[in-house]
Structure formats: C-alpha cells, structure tokens
Design a protein around this motif. Structure first.
Motif, PDB file in Angstrom:
ATOM      1  N   THR A  76       0.847  -1.189   0.000  1.00 21.65           N
ATOM      2  CA  THR A  76       0.000   0.000   0.000  1.00 21.65           C
ATOM      3  C   THR A  76       0.882   1.238   0.000  1.00 21.65           C
ATOM      4  N   SER A  77       0.547   2.190  -0.853  1.00 20.46           N
ATOM      5  CA  SER A  77       1.300   3.442  -0.927  1.00 20.46           C
ATOM      6  C   SER A  77       1.140   4.208   0.383  1.00 20.46           C
ATOM      7  N   PRO A  78       2.235   4.758   0.899  1.00 20.04           N
ATOM      8  CA  PRO A  78       2.138   5.540   2.142  1.00 20.04           C
ATOM      9  C   PRO A  78       1.414   6.873   1.946  1.00 20.04           C
ATOM     10  N   VAL A  79       1.294   7.324   0.687  1.00 17.56           N
ATOM     11  CA  VAL A  79       0.651   8.618   0.431  1.00 17.56           C
ATOM     12  C   VAL A  79      -0.762   8.490  -0.120  1.00 17.56           C
ATOM     13  N   ASP A  80      -1.119   7.305  -0.644  1.00 13.98           N
ATOM     14  CA  ASP A  80      -2.454   7.088  -1.203  1.00 13.98           C
ATOM     15  C   ASP A  80      -2.838   5.635  -0.964  1.00 13.98           C
ATOM     16  N   ARG A  81      -3.694   5.392   0.007  1.00 16.90           N
ATOM     17  CA  ARG A  81      -4.051   4.022   0.391  1.00 16.90           C
ATOM     18  C   ARG A  81      -4.710   3.240  -0.734  1.00 16.90           C
ATOM     19  N   ARG A  82      -5.229   3.928  -1.755  1.00 14.60           N
ATOM     20  CA  ARG A  82      -5.845   3.233  -2.894  1.00 14.60           C
ATOM     21  C   ARG A  82      -4.806   2.715  -3.883  1.00 14.60           C
TER      22      ARG A  82
END
Length: 148
Positions: A76-82
């Motif tokens: 999961t991206s640390p800046v965008d959970r999607r």
C-alpha cells in the motif's frame, strides 16, 4: 521499400526471440520491463504501466503473474491508500539480473548482422526517430492494433 512493414516485422521477430529466450527464466519481456522499471524506485502500478506502455488491464495481469512467481510484492502506498507500490523481491532482482544478460546477448546478436560501423548509427537513428518524429501516434478514426 515499405518502412512500416520493415519496422513492424523487425519488432515482431525481435519480440518473439526475446519471449523465447526469457521463457527459460520464467518471465516475459513485458514482465521484465515492469521488473526493470520497478527497480528504479518506488512506483505505483499506474506509474509502471506508463513507463512500460501498458494499459491498466494488462498491467494488472502482468503484476499478478510476477507476484504469483514471487518476483514482486504489492504494498500500500504511504501517500495514497488506494494505490499499490510494486516492490521487487530478492528473487525478482536475481531474475531481472539474469534477464538483463539475456536481453543484452540477444541485442548484440541481432546487431551483429550489421557491419560494426553501422550498429551505432542504426540505433542512434532509430532512437532519434522514436524520440522525435515517431514519438506520438497521430489520432485517427481506426488506429492500427498495437502489438505488445
């Protein structure tokens, strides 16, 4: 001389040869492109798709294959959970290193068909075309199907 045929035929034959050679490593040229691009730093699936010229569906299938083979992991991206960051595993690094050798060998073999003095000229000329005049397809009503 039919330039479109010559370029398409050369591309098809080279892609087929790379596919056959990389099969021994359990990877496709498309998968290798994604692995190579993912090794350049934290990138999302969408960013990698753009770098490799893949549509969203093809990218998902490719990452699924790489993940199943244990070559990448989705985080999961640390800046965008999607968004998902594609991280290359140690096994993926090893396969990519071997694949780089295979690709280099095939390229050298292909270019050896040209006299030594023409190889750099050919590659440089083709690079200039792809970076300038042939960088972006024109919009047309019935665009030709692009081989991947």
């Amino acid at each position: 001389m039919d330039l479109a045929f010559l370029l398409a035929h050369a591309s098809h034959v080279l892609s087929t040869e790379l596919t056959a050679e990389l099969a021994g490593l359990g990877i496709t040229p498309r998968g290798n492109c994604v692995l190579t691009a993912a090794l350049t730093g934290e990138k999302t699936q969408i960013q990698l798709a753009d770098l490799c010229g893949l549509d969203k569906t093809t990218m998902v299938v490719t990452v699924d294959e790489l993940e199943k083979a244990g070559l990448v992991a989705r985080l999961t991206s640390p800046v965008d959970r999607r968004a998902r960051i594609i991280v290359v595993t140690e096994q993926g690094r090893e396969v990519n290193a071997k694949a780089a050798g295979v690709v280099q060998r095939v390229y050298e073999d292909v270019l050896s068909a040209l006299p030594a003095g023409e190889r750099d000229v050919f590659v440089n000329g083709l690079t200039r075309l792809v970076e300038s005049r042939l960088s972006t397809p024109v919009v047309c009503q019935r665009a030709p199907r692009r081989r991947r």
